[in-house]
Structures are given as C-alpha cells and as structure tokens.
Design an enzyme around this catalytic site. Structure first.
Site, PDB file in Angstrom:
ATOM      1  N   ASP A  79      -2.816  10.164   3.541  1.00  0.00           N
ATOM      2  CA  ASP A  79      -4.207   9.737   3.683  1.00  0.00           C
ATOM      3  C   ASP A  79      -4.990  10.769   4.496  1.00  0.00           C
ATOM      4  OD1 ASP A  79      -6.592   8.419   3.897  1.00  0.00           O
ATOM      5  OD2 ASP A  79      -5.861   6.817   5.220  1.00  0.00           O
TER       6      ASP A  79
ATOM      7  N   GLU B  55      -9.411   3.412   1.982  1.00  0.00           N
ATOM      8  CA  GLU B  55      -8.847   3.486   0.631  1.00  0.00           C
ATOM      9  C   GLU B  55      -7.744   2.464   0.372  1.00  0.00           C
ATOM     10  OE1 GLU B  55      -7.713   5.146   3.092  1.00  0.00           O
ATOM     11  OE2 GLU B  55      -5.558   4.925   2.813  1.00  0.00           O
TER      12      GLU B  55
ATOM     13  N   ARG C 293      -7.524  -0.701   1.068  1.00  0.00           N
ATOM     14  CA  ARG C 293      -8.021  -1.968   0.524  1.00  0.00           C
ATOM     15  C   ARG C 293      -8.412  -1.817  -0.935  1.00  0.00           C
ATOM     16  NH1 ARG C 293     -12.519  -2.060   5.115  1.00  0.00           N
ATOM     17  NH2 ARG C 293     -10.786  -0.953   6.087  1.00  0.00           N
TER      18      ARG C 293
ATOM     19  N   LYS D 278       0.858  -1.190   0.000  1.00  0.00           N
ATOM     20  CA  LYS D 278       0.000   0.000   0.000  1.00  0.00           C
ATOM     21  C   LYS D 278       0.890   1.235   0.000  1.00  0.00           C
ATOM     22  CE  LYS D 278      -3.205   2.592   3.031  1.00  0.00           C
ATOM     23  NZ  LYS D 278      -4.128   2.564   4.192  1.00  0.00           N
TER      24      LYS D 278
ATOM     25  N   LYS E  68     -10.565  12.758   7.784  1.00  0.00           N
ATOM     26  CA  LYS E  68     -10.113  12.426   9.135  1.00  0.00           C
ATOM     27  C   LYS E  68     -10.086  13.673  10.007  1.00  0.00           C
ATOM     28  CE  LYS E  68      -6.866   8.706   7.852  1.00  0.00           C
ATOM     29  NZ  LYS E  68      -7.470   7.593   8.611  1.00  0.00           N
TER      30      LYS E  68
HETATM   31  N1  BES Z   1      -4.366   4.561   6.861  1.00  0.00           N
HETATM   32  C1  BES Z   1      -5.494   4.252   7.648  1.00  0.00           C
HETATM   33  C2  BES Z   1      -5.196   3.279   8.787  1.00  0.00           C
HETATM   34  C3  BES Z   1      -4.209   3.718   9.835  1.00  0.00           C
HETATM   35  C4  BES Z   1      -4.664   4.120  11.074  1.00  0.00           C
HETATM   36  C5  BES Z   1      -2.857   3.656   9.621  1.00  0.00           C
HETATM   37  C6  BES Z   1      -3.778   4.489  12.054  1.00  0.00           C
HETATM   38  C7  BES Z   1      -1.964   4.026  10.605  1.00  0.00           C
HETATM   39  C8  BES Z   1      -2.432   4.431  11.830  1.00  0.00           C
HETATM   40  C9  BES Z   1      -6.582   3.636   6.781  1.00  0.00           C
HETATM   41  O1  BES Z   1      -6.616   4.043   5.456  1.00  0.00           O
HETATM   42  C10 BES Z   1      -7.900   4.018   7.375  1.00  0.00           C
HETATM   43  O2  BES Z   1      -8.204   5.175   7.356  1.00  0.00           O
HETATM   44  N2  BES Z   1      -8.658   3.039   7.869  1.00  0.00           N
HETATM   45  C11 BES Z   1      -9.912   3.270   8.453  1.00  0.00           C
HETATM   46  C12 BES Z   1     -10.880   2.266   7.886  1.00  0.00           C
HETATM   47  C13 BES Z   1     -12.316   2.529   8.227  1.00  0.00           C
HETATM   48  C14 BES Z   1     -12.776   3.809   7.556  1.00  0.00           C
HETATM   49  C15 BES Z   1     -13.154   1.366   7.777  1.00  0.00           C
HETATM   50  C16 BES Z   1      -9.764   3.115   9.951  1.00  0.00           C
HETATM   51  O3  BES Z   1      -9.001   2.247  10.385  1.00  0.00           O
HETATM   52  O4  BES Z   1     -10.367   3.890  10.676  1.00  0.00           O
HETATM   53 ZN    ZN Z   2      -4.831   4.730   4.695  1.00  0.00          ZN
HETATM   54 MN    MN Z   3      -7.774   5.826   5.206  1.00  0.00          MN
END
Ligand code: BES
Ligand code: ZN
Ligand code: MN
Length: 500
Positions: free
Chosen positions: A274, A353, A355, A269, A281
């Site tokens: 992000d 994103e 996935r 990835k 976020k």
């Molecule tokens: N990049 C994030 C996950 C992440 C969180 C990486 C903390 C490093 C530290 C990922 O893209 C994300 O935003 N995931 C969401 C998924 C949800 C929207 C289903 C999450 O984990 O909140």
């Molecule tokens: Zn991410």
């Molecule tokens: Mn994300």
C-alpha cells in the site's frame, strides 16, 4: 512441531528439559514495599517442588510474569534441566497467561540448542484447556521471521510433551487440534512476512492454491478480466493503477453432511503493498505496508485450519488481492467508481483503498450465498490511535453475531475490543455527487471506515476486524518474535467451529 501427551510423573520423564510454572501465592492485592512473594511450583509432583525449593526461597526470583530460571542436572529428576517460568499471581493466572508462558519457554529454550521439552500442565486450569494453550503458545513462540538472514540458525523446537492427567484420548485430540491451529497461524505469519516483491497478488494466489490442494479445498483464482466482468468497480479502481495483476482468491469448504445454511463468508484485505496511490504515503515507515495483506493471509490460514479440523458448516474464504500504486493508470481523488452492488463511491483519498476492495469482496460473498460475514483487514491507522497495539477493533451490525464472536475470541486468547457503529457516523461518509465517499476524515476514522463496509454488508450479520495495530509486533515480547503476529486466525477458527 510434534506433540505428545504424557501422564507420567514429571520427575520420572527422561527429557532434555522439563518446564514448570511458578506462581506467587502471597496476597497479591497488597503493594507493601518489602513484601516477599510466596513462590510455588504449579506441579503436584513433590520432587519438582523439592528441586526448586532453594532457588524459590533464595529471594533471587521475583515471580514476575515470563521470568525464567534454568537449573541443570536437577537432583532426583530424570530430566537434564528444569526451566522454571514465572506466571505472576496465582489468582490471576489463566489459560491466556499459560499460552504466553509456553511461548516464552520455547523462546528461552530454542536459542540454547534445545529441541524438545516437556511442559507440566499447571493445576488450576482444566487439563484440555491447558493442553490447548500450551500447544498453541509453543507454536507462536517457535516462529522467527529470519528466513532471509544468512546467519539464520534455524533453531526450532521439534517436539513438545505435555504432562497432564485426564482422559488421554481427549487430551490428544486437544493437542492435535491446537497443533493444526498453531501451524496455520504460522503459515499465515510466513505469508505476511514476505516483502511485496516476493508476495505479489499472483504469488499470494499461488500459495493459496497450493495450500488448498494439500488440504482438499476448492480454490478459484480470478484475474482482471473476471473482476471487470463481474463489475467489481471498487476493487478494480485500486487494481487499475498497478502493473502487477490483481487476484480474487475464492476458497470453498463444503463438508459432506453440512446443512445448506448457514454459510459463512471470510473476507480478507489482500493489499500486497500500500503506497497510498496518488494520495501517496510519506516515505517514513512505508516499508511496513508490505503487511497490508495480513487480513487476506489470515483468511487463507484460517481456511487451512478449517479444512483440517472439519467442522460441519460451509465456509467460503475470499481474498481481494492487489497492490495500491500511483501511476498514469491510477485512480485519482475525485473519481467516481461504481461498486459491484451498484453503489457509487466518490474517491476522496486513494489511500483509503482497503474498504474499496472489501466492499466488492463482501458483496460478492453475499452473492455466493453467505449468510454470515467476517472480514479482517489492516484497515486504518485510526484504530491504532483508538486502541493501540494490544487490542484489535471489532465492529458488528448484529449483537448475536458479536456475542458469538466474542465467546470465540475469549477461548482463543486474543484481545479485541468492540467499537461503536451508530447511524450518526454515516453523515461523515455522505457525498454530494455520489452515494458515499471513501474517507470520513480524521475523527473516528476506524468507525467511518467500518460504516463504509457496512453499506456493503447491508442486512447480512457481519463482523469487521480492524487488525492494523495488532497484525505486526513492533517489538519482540518474551512469547513472540518481532514481526507478523497471525492475530485473528485463532478467533476465526473458533468462531467457525461454534457453528459445526
Ligand atoms: N493500510 C492502511 C492502514 C494501516 C495503517 C495499516 C497503519 C497498518 C498500519 C490503510 O489503507 C490506510 O492507508 N488508511 C488510511 C485511511 C485514510 C486515508 C482515510 C489511514 O488510516 O490513514
Ligand atoms: Zn491499506
Ligand atoms: Mn491505504
């Protein structure tokens, strides 16, 4: 860092600093209050034990892991200094602890202006394993992410000598391999450390290309046109919202004499930032999302190590690199996207994103003929809730593949924990209007994210590593700086080596 193997007696070596491990030989099972540790230097040279004796018997040394004591002008040693590093109880001390002790020694010495030292391989661990652990650990400890600081001191250890007895040729080979792995891990950490304005998908691709040219790998980089032409609708749905062009990085290692199969696919990835997209976020902590390309950087570093170590197996490294941005062109919750495999995806949350880009990356790897897949991704906050900062999550659709990876994992000294992937979880990613949704909701979030990826790995043996909680050290430790960790690279390289 230069590595040298020496079989001389430690006391006879002329060096800036000699490092030896101190282990507690008292019965570590008991927790009695005033229990005294029985500290002994883990070196067979009686001269080293003699110099350390007064200090170790003084009661001033606890023997707890990573405690350091520095002696100047140690009598009857040729070395200018002796650094004693405690390793805890002798029964528990393994190459995992030795790797970290070497990192801690480097971090204790580099700030003192010392540039070279000799580490005495402790008895009790096979010499080749010791050499590997010391060299890898020393590299990990030598890294500091202070590139942009004007007061950067550029304190680095330049040379490490490992004092070990055994077949010198074999030990030198171990040291050389460990150096390649350690340097590659730090190469990955350098990429991850860069902020998003200095590590766009284009720059990441350039860095990958440069590395590939240096080590003799083929490298192709595809842009938006090719991504759309190949019908990578899931990858493109993330990239469409950003002004920065995406990059699909494909690195190929095809050694002469390798069989046609297996062909291993390493998919990373590579979200260079992000924001969450339209499902944006919160501002608090968003700066950390510059490390959302850690999985991709890990694959680039792993390909470097593989090219230099030359195992006899074909490997393709794929990185799906893009930003995830909100804009007038960005995808919106409710949108339906068609992945390269033909599956339709209802976008519930644009912040899920990773996935999406991996769905097309994994499918593409299979199209290229990969028989085994491993992906690495900072995929979910949920894996941090489940496992904290000390273990990465492993998911596998195939037990044989898992067992092989687990063995590699143990040898590489990285902590990962297997998570479930039962069919029941699929219910959470069902959609009414498409084949699947891109978010399974709050509960078991790391698992439903993996279930989503499984839809694209299908029946190809596959491992998914969720490194969201382990790719970035939230605080410094005695053996490692705060910042990018380079987790998973060593396990990946060891896994690939197990095939060839
Ligand atoms: N990049 C994030 C996950 C992440 C969180 C990486 C903390 C490093 C530290 C990922 O893209 C994300 O935003 N995931 C969401 C998924 C949800 C929207 C289903 C999450 O984990 O909140
Ligand atoms: Zn991410
Ligand atoms: Mn994300």
């Amino acid at each position: 860092m230069k590595t040298t193997i020496s079989s001389t007696t430690p006391s006879a070596l002329e060096i800036e600093c000699l490092v030896a491990v101190v282990l507690d030989h008292s019965n570590s099972a008991s927790n009695e209050k005033n229990k005294k540790p029985e500290l002994k230097v883990a070196a067979s040279d009686p001269a080293v034990a003699a110099v350390a004796a007064d200090l170790l018997e003084s009661g001033e040394v606890s023997g707890k892991p990573f405690e350091t004591n520095l002696l100047h002008k140690p009598a009857s040693l040729k070395a200018k200094r002796l650094l004693l590093i405690s390793g805890g109880g002798v029964k528990k001390f393994s190459s995992y602890d030795l790797r970290r002790s070497a990192g801690a020694a480097v971090r204790a010495l580099k700030t003192r202006g010392i540039r070279s030292f000799a580490f005495v391989a402790p008895q009790g661990i096979p010499a080749e394993e010791s050499v590997r652990a010391i060299v890898e650990g020393a590299h990990v400890g030598n890294f500091d992410p202070d590139y942009y600081r004007s007061d950067r001191k550029d304190q680095k250890i330049e040379e490490v000598t490992i004092i070990a007895s055994g077949d010198t040729g074999a030990l030198e080979k171990s040291a050389n391999e460990a150096r390649i792995v350690g340097e590659s891990q730090n190469f990955t950490r350098d990429l991850v450390n860069e902020p998003s304005n200095r590590m766009t998908p284009t720059i990441l691709a350039e860095r990958a290309k440069k590395m590939c040219a240096e080590v003799g790998l083929r490298c192709e980089v595809y842009g938006a046109d090719k991504i759309k032409e190949m019908k990578m609708g899931a990858f493109w749905s993330v990239a469409q919202g950003s002004d920065e062009p995406p990059a699909l990085i494909v690195m190929t290692y095809e050694p002469a004499g390798a069989p046609a199969k297996p062909m291993l696919g390493l998919v990373g990835k590579g979200i260079t930032f992000d924001t969450g997209g339209i499902s944006i976020k919160p501002a608090d902590g968003m700066e950390k999302m510059k490390y959302d390309m850690a999985g991709g950087a890990t694959m680039i570093g792993a390909m470097r190590a593989i090219a230099l170590l030359k195992p006899k197996v074909k490997v393709i490294g794929i990185v799906c690199a893009t930003e995830n941005m909100p804009s007038g062109k960005a995808q919106k919750p409710g949108d339906v996207q068609i992945a390269m495999s033909g599956k339709s995806i209802e976008i519930i949350n644009t912040d899920a994103e990773g996935r999406l880009v991996l769905a097309d990356g994994l499918y593409y790897a299979r199209q290229l003929g990969c028989t085994h897949l491993v992906d690495a991704a900072t995929l979910t906050g949920a894996v941090v809730v489940a496992l904290g900062y000390n273990n990465a999550g492993i998911f596998a659709n195939d037990d044989e593949m898992y067992n092989r990876f687990h063995a590699a994992n143990a040898k590489a000294g990285e902590k990962m924990w297997r998570m479930p992937l039962d069919d029941e979880y699929k219910e959470q990613i069902r959609s009414t209007i498409a084949d699947i949704v891109n978010s399974g909701g709050r509960w078991g979030g790391a698992i439903t994210a993996a279930m989503f990826l499984k839809e694209f790995a299908e029946d190809t043996p596959w491992i998914h590593l969720d490194i969201a909680g382990t790719a970035w050290m939230e605080e410094q430790k005695p053996w490692i700086a705060k910042g990018p960790s380079g987790i998973a690279l060593r396990s990946l390289v060891e896994f690939v080596k197990s095939f060839g």
